[in-house]
Enzyme design. Sequence first.
Site, mmCIF file in Angstrom:
data_model
loop_
_atom_site.group_PDB
_atom_site.id
_atom_site.type_symbol
_atom_site.label_atom_id
_atom_site.label_comp_id
_atom_site.label_asym_id
_atom_site.label_seq_id
_atom_site.Cartn_x
_atom_site.Cartn_y
_atom_site.Cartn_z
ATOM 1 C CB THR A 7 -0.949 0.027 1.226
ATOM 2 O OG1 THR A 7 -1.826 1.158 1.097
ATOM 3 C CG2 THR A 7 -0.202 0.124 2.548
ATOM 4 C CG ASP A 71 -9.122 -2.560 -3.904
ATOM 5 O OD1 ASP A 71 -8.279 -1.660 -4.089
ATOM 6 O OD2 ASP A 71 -10.248 -2.540 -4.423
ATOM 7 N N GLY A 155 -9.700 9.202 4.444
ATOM 8 C CA GLY A 155 -10.719 8.858 3.451
ATOM 9 C C GLY A 155 -12.093 9.432 3.784
ATOM 10 C CG ASP A 157 -12.416 7.229 8.606
ATOM 11 O OD1 ASP A 157 -13.077 6.306 8.090
ATOM 12 O OD2 ASP A 157 -11.282 7.058 9.094
ATOM 13 C CG HIS A 182 -13.733 -1.517 6.249
ATOM 14 N ND1 HIS A 182 -13.666 -0.502 7.176
ATOM 15 C CD2 HIS A 182 -13.031 -1.078 5.170
ATOM 16 C CE1 HIS A 182 -12.969 0.508 6.668
ATOM 17 N NE2 HIS A 182 -12.573 0.182 5.456
HETATM 18 P P1 ITT Z 1 -3.399 1.494 -1.883
HETATM 19 O O1 ITT Z 1 -4.086 0.978 -3.143
HETATM 20 O O2 ITT Z 1 -2.002 1.951 -2.148
HETATM 21 O O3 ITT Z 1 -3.536 0.541 -0.738
HETATM 22 P P2 ITT Z 1 -5.586 3.367 -1.862
HETATM 23 O O4 ITT Z 1 -6.003 4.489 -0.967
HETATM 24 O O5 ITT Z 1 -5.588 3.638 -3.348
HETATM 25 O O6 ITT Z 1 -4.142 2.848 -1.410
HETATM 26 P P3 ITT Z 1 -7.710 1.490 -2.244
HETATM 27 O O7 ITT Z 1 -7.498 1.390 -3.717
HETATM 28 O O8 ITT Z 1 -8.001 0.227 -1.479
HETATM 29 O O9 ITT Z 1 -6.452 2.121 -1.523
HETATM 30 O O10 ITT Z 1 -8.873 2.535 -1.991
HETATM 31 C C1 ITT Z 1 -9.412 2.628 -0.723
HETATM 32 C C2 ITT Z 1 -10.172 3.937 -0.606
HETATM 33 O O11 ITT Z 1 -11.426 3.685 0.046
HETATM 34 C C3 ITT Z 1 -9.408 4.890 0.299
HETATM 35 O O12 ITT Z 1 -8.526 5.720 -0.435
HETATM 36 C C4 ITT Z 1 -10.549 5.650 0.959
HETATM 37 O O13 ITT Z 1 -10.992 6.664 0.101
HETATM 38 C C5 ITT Z 1 -11.630 4.579 1.094
HETATM 39 N N1 ITT Z 1 -11.496 3.866 2.365
HETATM 40 C C6 ITT Z 1 -11.107 2.580 2.551
HETATM 41 N N2 ITT Z 1 -11.043 2.278 3.858
HETATM 42 C C7 ITT Z 1 -11.395 3.409 4.514
HETATM 43 C C8 ITT Z 1 -11.493 3.740 5.870
HETATM 44 O O14 ITT Z 1 -11.185 2.882 6.834
HETATM 45 N N3 ITT Z 1 -11.892 4.978 6.185
HETATM 46 C C9 ITT Z 1 -12.182 5.876 5.232
HETATM 47 N N4 ITT Z 1 -12.087 5.656 3.924
HETATM 48 C C10 ITT Z 1 -11.685 4.421 3.558
#
Ligand code: ITT
Length: 198
Positions: A7, A71, A155, A157, A182
């Site tokens: 990540t 993801d 994110g 939150d 989650h």
């Molecule tokens: P990596 O792929 O490098 O892990 P990313 O942020 O792009 O980083 P994802 O593709 O899994 O990761 O996208 C997850 C998105 O979903 C994240 O950027 C947030 O916008 C949202 N998200 C996931 N988990 C969250 C959480 O616990 N709280 C708030 N938003 C969350």
Amino acid sequence: MELWIATGNKGKVTEYKILLNELADLKIFTQADLPSFTPRPEDGKTFLDNARIKAKTLRAVKNNVYVLGEDSGLEVEGLNNLPGIHSARYAGPKASDSENVSKLIKMMTLKPMNNRNAKFVASVVVYTPTGEEWVFTGEMKGTIAHKPAGVHGFGYDPVFIPEGQTQTLAELGAGYKTQHSHRSQAVKQFLERLKASM
Ligand code: ITT
């Protein structure tokens, strides 16, 4: 043991460090510790596809250790489950968290509806040092707030109110997420599997 997390999201890394804190001899690294690492495009159709892409890409350069890809995203019922797998880039390819939150609030205003039900989903793929693949998933249900509130987390939150609560995750803080998110549901399954394998 060494765990490499595929990540570039610092918010995720902070939470994994808390969630895996009980593993006394654990050393956590991320793709940022490999300066020449280039992530592959997340072109899967599901959270699981993309978690697997992330873990496999890092595993190609880090074998004989545990490698984890996650993801995750937010599915909003009134928006046909968007932003879903597009959560990180909802407002554009380089969107910030606050731009994504603003777009979400705007989309829900443009399409007035009563249904603000939503859930966070996390798919986690772990490769063991011997090459086994373990898959875990976690979910957290809630609703989307009318405006952002709170300073904790990352994110979406500030606009996510978990089921049974009146405050957003960004107001409730890390303690609440550690128990109920989650991500925490998926990591609990990982810890159980890890203990069973030792
Ligand atoms: P990596 O792929 O490098 O892990 P990313 O942020 O792009 O980083 P994802 O593709 O899994 O990761 O996208 C997850 C998105 O979903 C994240 O950027 C947030 O916008 C949202 N998200 C996931 N988990 C969250 C959480 O616990 N709280 C708030 N938003 C969350």
